[in-house]
Design a protein around this motif. Structure first.
Motif, short mmCIF file in Angstrom:
data_model
loop_
_atom_site.label_atom_id
_atom_site.label_comp_id
_atom_site.label_asym_id
_atom_site.label_seq_id
_atom_site.Cartn_x
_atom_site.Cartn_y
_atom_site.Cartn_z
N VAL A 31 0.70 -1.06 0.02
CA VAL A 31 -0.08 -0.03 -0.05
C VAL A 31 0.91 1.12 -0.15
N PRO A 32 0.84 2.06 -0.87
CA PRO A 32 1.85 3.34 -1.02
C PRO A 32 1.34 4.26 -0.12
N ARG A 33 2.30 4.75 0.79
CA ARG A 33 1.92 5.82 1.68
C ARG A 33 1.92 7.04 0.99
N SER A 34 0.69 7.71 1.22
CA SER A 34 0.56 9.04 0.47
C SER A 34 1.18 10.28 1.48
N THR A 35 1.61 11.20 0.74
CA THR A 35 2.10 12.34 1.49
C THR A 35 1.24 13.22 1.43
N ALA A 36 1.32 14.21 2.42
CA ALA A 36 0.50 15.49 2.73
C ALA A 36 0.00 16.20 1.30
N LEU A 37 0.88 16.24 0.52
CA LEU A 37 0.72 16.69 -0.72
C LEU A 37 -0.35 16.08 -1.52
N GLN A 38 -0.13 14.71 -1.48
CA GLN A 38 -1.21 14.00 -2.31
C GLN A 38 -2.49 13.77 -1.61
N ARG A 39 -2.41 14.08 -0.17
CA ARG A 39 -3.96 14.13 0.43
C ARG A 39 -4.48 15.50 0.22
N LEU A 40 -3.79 16.45 -0.29
CA LEU A 40 -4.45 17.77 -0.39
C LEU A 40 -5.76 17.95 -1.09
N PRO A 41 -5.89 17.09 -2.47
CA PRO A 41 -6.95 17.26 -3.06
C PRO A 41 -8.51 16.82 -2.51
N GLY A 42 -7.86 15.58 -1.83
CA GLY A 42 -9.07 14.94 -1.04
C GLY A 42 -9.69 15.77 0.28
N ARG A 43 -8.61 16.34 0.96
CA ARG A 43 -9.04 17.49 2.13
C ARG A 43 -9.91 18.59 1.28
N LEU A 44 -9.25 19.12 0.33
CA LEU A 44 -10.04 20.26 -0.27
C LEU A 44 -11.51 19.85 -0.56
N ARG A 55 -21.36 22.52 -5.19
CA ARG A 55 -21.40 23.09 -6.57
C ARG A 55 -20.51 23.46 -7.28
N LEU A 56 -19.37 23.61 -6.40
CA LEU A 56 -17.93 24.11 -6.97
C LEU A 56 -17.13 22.90 -7.37
N LEU A 57 -17.48 21.60 -6.84
CA LEU A 57 -16.77 20.39 -7.16
C LEU A 57 -17.24 19.95 -8.80
N LEU A 58 -18.42 20.52 -9.10
CA LEU A 58 -19.06 19.97 -10.29
C LEU A 58 -19.05 18.45 -10.39
N ALA A 59 -19.64 17.88 -9.22
CA ALA A 59 -19.68 16.60 -8.97
C ALA A 59 -20.53 15.71 -10.19
N LEU A 105 -20.02 12.28 -14.97
CA LEU A 105 -20.34 12.08 -16.30
C LEU A 105 -19.22 11.56 -17.21
N ALA A 106 -18.27 12.27 -16.90
CA ALA A 106 -16.57 12.25 -17.37
C ALA A 106 -16.06 11.10 -16.95
N ASP A 107 -16.46 10.20 -16.02
CA ASP A 107 -15.72 9.24 -15.65
C ASP A 107 -14.50 9.56 -14.90
N ARG A 108 -14.49 10.66 -13.90
CA ARG A 108 -13.48 10.81 -13.27
C ARG A 108 -13.88 10.90 -11.88
N SER A 109 -13.01 10.99 -10.85
CA SER A 109 -13.31 11.24 -9.30
C SER A 109 -13.18 12.83 -8.92
N MET A 138 -9.73 17.76 -8.66
CA MET A 138 -9.18 18.69 -7.85
C MET A 138 -7.69 18.76 -8.02
N ALA A 139 -7.12 17.68 -8.07
CA ALA A 139 -5.75 17.64 -8.40
C ALA A 139 -5.48 18.48 -9.66
N SER A 140 -6.14 18.09 -10.66
CA SER A 140 -5.93 18.69 -12.29
C SER A 140 -6.26 20.28 -11.95
N ARG A 141 -7.31 20.61 -11.01
CA ARG A 141 -7.36 22.12 -11.04
C ARG A 141 -6.36 22.60 -10.17
#
Length: 293
Positions: free
Chosen positions: A44-57, A68-72, A77-81, A86-89
């Motif tokens: 199981v890869p250990r996630s760093t604080a930077l990798q956990r930032l999108p999930g926290r946001l 609504r800001l998440l465009l859930a 519909l685009a088959d993304r999480s 958020m990481a792309s943003r």
């Protein structure tokens, strides 16, 4: 004194010997199966604080009620999480900020821009970068919504025709899904095949599809199938669904026509107001000059 230390050391060694003996006796036997499982387990890869930032946001936005800001819906519909988008943003945000800093650095070579202008430039490039990250998601979601609206209407009509022809409901659903092409028909075929493999009724597969993709067309189709499975006439259920789709499509066309008419009337209204102002301004000027005399 020496004898006391010798006795204490001997007692400590005796106690440690008893502890080691008891530990060896009580210790469980080695489990080869557990050792092999731990050896071949996927690390199981250990996630760093930077990798956990999108999930926290994303979690912070959900907690604050700003979902609504998440465009859930568009992201689903685009088959993304949500975390991936958020990481792309965030990456686009950093790129936009870097672009703004480069523009400011180039501006300092010629003239020192005001502080407010610098802040506005940085904010503008950052927001533009985030909108640029959202653009392909919105475009793909809009395309799939349009495809689903047209495909489900054709699918319902085709199923109704096959039911009138005497085909049973499961066979009619599968045959109608096999006749179409595009993203919507692909999802219908996969949902029906998955329900068939699980030995579940077709409405369960369509309901799962509606839960995966937040589209009204999938939800209404799942309800129609549930009503047909509950004992209602499948022909009447799909006929009523087809009628509702036609009415909805007519309402959408009328709304689009009304919007187009409003967009055409707006420039005419602006021109009329400008013409009135062009005539009224000289008249008011003449009146004011006459009153002054």
């Amino acid at each position: 004194m020496n004898s006391t230390l010798t006795i204490a050391a001997g007692g400590a060694l005796a106690g440690y010997g008893l502890f080691a003996t008891g530990r060896a006796v009580v210790a469980r036997r080695p489990d080869l199966g557990a050792d092999l499982t731990a050896l071949f387990a996927t690390p199981v890869p250990r996630s760093t604080a930077l990798q956990r930032l999108p999930g926290r946001l994303c979690g912070a936005l959900r907690t604050s009620g700003l979902t609504r800001l998440l465009l859930a819906d568009d992201v689903a519909l685009a088959d993304r999480s949500d975390d991936a988008h958020m990481a792309s943003r965030l990456l686009h945000l950093l790129g936009g900020a870097a672009t703004g800093l480069v523009c400011l650095a180039l501006g300092h070579l010629f003239a020192r821009p005001p502080a407010l202008l610098s802040v506005l430039l940085l904010a503008g490039t950052s927001v533009a970068a985030v909108l640029l990250a959202d653009r392909p998601i919105r475009r793909l979601a809009r395309h799939r919504r349009r495809d689903a609206a047209l495909a489900i209407a054709a699918y319902v009509d085709l199923v109704r025709v096959l039911l009138v022809g005497g085909l049973p409901l499961p066979a009619a659903l599968t045959a109608a899904a096999d006749r179409g092409q595009g993203w919507t028909f692909t999802q219908l075929r996969e949902a029906l095949a998955d329900a068939r493999q699980r030995s579940e009724p077709p409405d369960r597969g369509i309901a799962t599809l509606a839960d995966t993709y937040p589209l009204r067309e999938f939800t209404d189709l799942a309800r129609t199938l549930a009503a047909a499975q509950a004992g209602a006439s499948p022909v009447l259920a799909f006929e009523s669904r087809a009628t509702a789709i036609r009415r909805l499509d007519t309402a959408r066309q009328r709304a689009a026509e009304a919007t187009a008419d409003a967009q055409m009337d707006l420039p005419a209204a602006v021109v009329a107001l400008a013409f009135v102002a062009f005539l009224a301004y000289p008249l008011l000027t003449m009146i004011n000059s006459t009153v002054g005399q």
